[in-house]
Motif scaffolding. Structure first.
Motif, PDB file in Angstrom:
ATOM      1  N   ASP A  37     -49.119   2.416  -6.224  1.00  0.00           N
ATOM      2  CA  ASP A  37     -49.946   1.164  -6.303  1.00  0.00           C
ATOM      3  C   ASP A  37     -49.158  -0.134  -6.326  1.00  0.00           C
ATOM      4  OD1 ASP A  37     -52.218   2.770  -6.042  1.00  0.00           O
ATOM      5  OD2 ASP A  37     -52.655   2.949  -8.197  1.00  0.00           O
ATOM      6  N   CYS A  38     -48.235  -0.042  -7.204  1.00  0.00           N
ATOM      7  CA  CYS A  38     -47.148  -1.186  -7.411  1.00  0.00           C
ATOM      8  C   CYS A  38     -46.501  -1.778  -6.078  1.00  0.00           C
ATOM      9  CB  CYS A  38     -46.314  -1.136  -8.201  1.00  0.00           C
ATOM     10  SG  CYS A  38     -45.257  -2.381  -8.724  1.00  0.00           S
ATOM     11  N   PHE A  39     -46.115  -0.743  -5.315  1.00  0.00           N
ATOM     12  CA  PHE A  39     -45.518  -1.163  -4.063  1.00  0.00           C
ATOM     13  C   PHE A  39     -46.440  -1.503  -3.168  1.00  0.00           C
ATOM     14  CE2 PHE A  39     -43.210  -0.167  -0.141  1.00  0.00           C
ATOM     15  CZ  PHE A  39     -41.828  -0.642  -0.284  1.00  0.00           C
ATOM     16  N   SER A  40     -47.580  -1.037  -2.894  1.00  0.00           N
ATOM     17  CA  SER A  40     -48.727  -1.367  -2.191  1.00  0.00           C
ATOM     18  C   SER A  40     -49.030  -2.756  -2.163  1.00  0.00           C
ATOM     19  CB  SER A  40     -49.859  -0.439  -2.168  1.00  0.00           C
ATOM     20  OG  SER A  40     -50.898  -0.873  -1.347  1.00  0.00           O
ATOM     21  N   ALA A  41     -49.112  -3.167  -3.466  1.00  0.00           N
ATOM     22  CA  ALA A  41     -49.250  -4.495  -3.935  1.00  0.00           C
ATOM     23  C   ALA A  41     -48.280  -5.325  -3.567  1.00  0.00           C
ATOM     24  CB  ALA A  41     -49.643  -4.764  -5.380  1.00  0.00           C
ATOM     25  N   MET A  42     -46.966  -5.132  -3.727  1.00  0.00           N
ATOM     26  CA  MET A  42     -45.626  -5.796  -3.199  1.00  0.00           C
ATOM     27  C   MET A  42     -45.812  -5.951  -1.920  1.00  0.00           C
ATOM     28  SD  MET A  42     -42.866  -4.378  -5.788  1.00  0.00           S
ATOM     29  CE  MET A  42     -41.525  -5.406  -5.080  1.00  0.00           C
ATOM     30  N   SER A  43     -46.328  -5.056  -0.985  1.00  0.00           N
ATOM     31  CA  SER A  43     -46.168  -5.214   0.569  1.00  0.00           C
ATOM     32  C   SER A  43     -47.438  -6.190   0.823  1.00  0.00           C
ATOM     33  CB  SER A  43     -46.618  -3.819   1.180  1.00  0.00           C
ATOM     34  OG  SER A  43     -45.743  -2.933   0.819  1.00  0.00           O
ATOM     35  N   ARG A  44     -48.538  -6.135   0.274  1.00  0.00           N
ATOM     36  CA  ARG A  44     -49.759  -7.238   0.655  1.00  0.00           C
ATOM     37  C   ARG A  44     -49.247  -8.804   0.232  1.00  0.00           C
ATOM     38  NH1 ARG A  44     -52.624  -3.127  -1.861  1.00  0.00           N
ATOM     39  NH2 ARG A  44     -53.112  -4.455  -3.608  1.00  0.00           N
ATOM     40  N   CYS A  49     -46.491 -14.096   1.203  1.00  0.00           N
ATOM     41  CA  CYS A  49     -45.046 -14.973   1.174  1.00  0.00           C
ATOM     42  C   CYS A  49     -44.779 -15.297   2.477  1.00  0.00           C
ATOM     43  CB  CYS A  49     -44.106 -14.002   0.489  1.00  0.00           C
ATOM     44  SG  CYS A  49     -44.321 -13.705  -1.173  1.00  0.00           S
ATOM     45  N   GLU A  50     -44.881 -14.511   3.518  1.00  0.00           N
ATOM     46  CA  GLU A  50     -44.439 -15.025   4.807  1.00  0.00           C
ATOM     47  C   GLU A  50     -45.549 -15.982   5.369  1.00  0.00           C
ATOM     48  OE1 GLU A  50     -41.763 -14.166   7.041  1.00  0.00           O
ATOM     49  OE2 GLU A  50     -41.038 -13.696   5.162  1.00  0.00           O
ATOM     50  N   ALA A  51     -46.739 -15.873   5.038  1.00  0.00           N
ATOM     51  CA  ALA A  51     -47.773 -16.839   5.692  1.00  0.00           C
ATOM     52  C   ALA A  51     -47.438 -18.306   4.817  1.00  0.00           C
ATOM     53  CB  ALA A  51     -49.209 -16.457   5.373  1.00  0.00           C
ATOM     54  N   LEU A  52     -47.001 -18.188   3.702  1.00  0.00           N
ATOM     55  CA  LEU A  52     -46.979 -19.568   3.030  1.00  0.00           C
ATOM     56  C   LEU A  52     -45.416 -20.071   3.141  1.00  0.00           C
ATOM     57  CD1 LEU A  52     -48.809 -18.737  -0.502  1.00  0.00           C
ATOM     58  CD2 LEU A  52     -49.444 -20.334   1.415  1.00  0.00           C
ATOM     59  N   ASN A  53     -44.507 -19.247   3.783  1.00  0.00           N
ATOM     60  CA  ASN A  53     -43.367 -19.503   3.721  1.00  0.00           C
ATOM     61  C   ASN A  53     -42.434 -19.698   2.366  1.00  0.00           C
ATOM     62  OD1 ASN A  53     -40.794 -19.796   5.073  1.00  0.00           O
ATOM     63  ND2 ASN A  53     -41.092 -21.799   5.486  1.00  0.00           N
ATOM     64  N   HIS A  54     -42.836 -18.823   1.544  1.00  0.00           N
ATOM     65  CA  HIS A  54     -42.250 -18.956   0.014  1.00  0.00           C
ATOM     66  C   HIS A  54     -42.223 -17.611  -0.547  1.00  0.00           C
ATOM     67  CE1 HIS A  54     -41.627 -21.509  -3.428  1.00  0.00           C
ATOM     68  NE2 HIS A  54     -42.523 -21.047  -4.153  1.00  0.00           N
ATOM     69  N   HIS A  55     -41.115 -17.427  -1.080  1.00  0.00           N
ATOM     70  CA  HIS A  55     -40.577 -16.009  -1.685  1.00  0.00           C
ATOM     71  C   HIS A  55     -40.300 -16.027  -3.000  1.00  0.00           C
ATOM     72  CE1 HIS A  55     -40.118 -17.009   2.759  1.00  0.00           C
ATOM     73  NE2 HIS A  55     -40.885 -15.537   2.935  1.00  0.00           N
ATOM     74  N   PRO A  56     -40.902 -14.904  -3.859  1.00  0.00           N
ATOM     75  CA  PRO A  56     -40.540 -15.055  -4.952  1.00  0.00           C
ATOM     76  C   PRO A  56     -39.199 -14.422  -5.539  1.00  0.00           C
ATOM     77  CG  PRO A  56     -41.959 -13.245  -4.325  1.00  0.00           C
ATOM     78  CD  PRO A  56     -41.735 -13.932  -3.008  1.00  0.00           C
ATOM     79  N   GLU A  89     -52.551 -13.497  -7.393  1.00  0.00           N
ATOM     80  CA  GLU A  89     -53.632 -12.741  -8.379  1.00  0.00           C
ATOM     81  C   GLU A  89     -54.855 -12.171  -7.633  1.00  0.00           C
ATOM     82  OE1 GLU A  89     -54.216 -13.103 -11.908  1.00  0.00           O
ATOM     83  OE2 GLU A  89     -52.192 -13.333 -11.907  1.00  0.00           O
ATOM     84  N   ASN A  90     -55.048 -12.694  -6.462  1.00  0.00           N
ATOM     85  CA  ASN A  90     -56.291 -12.464  -5.736  1.00  0.00           C
ATOM     86  C   ASN A  90     -55.806 -11.027  -5.247  1.00  0.00           C
ATOM     87  OD1 ASN A  90     -58.086 -14.516  -5.898  1.00  0.00           O
ATOM     88  ND2 ASN A  90     -57.022 -15.508  -4.371  1.00  0.00           N
ATOM     89  N   ILE A  91     -54.565 -10.626  -5.034  1.00  0.00           N
ATOM     90  CA  ILE A  91     -54.039  -9.373  -4.563  1.00  0.00           C
ATOM     91  C   ILE A  91     -54.129  -8.274  -5.749  1.00  0.00           C
ATOM     92  CG2 ILE A  91     -52.030  -7.976  -3.819  1.00  0.00           C
ATOM     93  CD1 ILE A  91     -51.499 -10.560  -1.923  1.00  0.00           C
ATOM     94  N   VAL A  92     -53.443  -8.787  -6.825  1.00  0.00           N
ATOM     95  CA  VAL A  92     -53.414  -7.685  -7.917  1.00  0.00           C
ATOM     96  C   VAL A  92     -54.259  -7.305  -8.917  1.00  0.00           C
ATOM     97  CG1 VAL A  92     -50.593  -7.845  -7.848  1.00  0.00           C
ATOM     98  CG2 VAL A  92     -51.970  -9.185  -9.513  1.00  0.00           C
TER      99      VAL A  92
END
Length: 97
Positions: A37-44, A49-56, A89-92
């Motif tokens: 579940d954690c890795f699935s959230a990371m994938s989403r 991140c790509e859509a916003l061109n901003h990476h954590p 937040e909307n994803i997790v």
């Protein structure tokens, strides 16, 4: 992108109670039921991140996801970080209607 003031950051964080501000970044930690579940959230999150061109800056240990957001060019937190935090937040923690 302009760096936000500490007052502005604190006000914006009122809408994101899972997040804290320190070391010129906003930070959150999320716990999931299991690694899958954690890795699935990371994938989403990665697609956002790509859509916003901003990476954590993030890390994952089993079912715990730790995320730090800052805008390196601005040397601190910007509106871009809050947009990504809201998407995360909307994803997790999606709204339950």
């Amino acid at each position: 992108m302009l760096k936000l003031s500490e007052d502005d950051i604190e006000k914006r964080l009122l809408q994101l109670p899972e997040w804290d501000y320190y070391d010129d970044a906003i930070h959150a930690e999320f716990e999931f039921d299991n690694f899958k579940d954690c890795f699935s959230a990371m994938s989403r999150i990665a697609f956002e991140c790509e859509a916003l061109n901003h990476h954590p800056d993030w890390s994952n240990v089993y079912n715990i996801l730790t995320i730090s957001l800052s805008t390196h060019d601005a040397k601190g937190v910007t509106v871009k970080d809050f947009k990504l935090a809201e998407a995360i937040e909307n994803i997790v923690e999606p709204d339950e209607d």
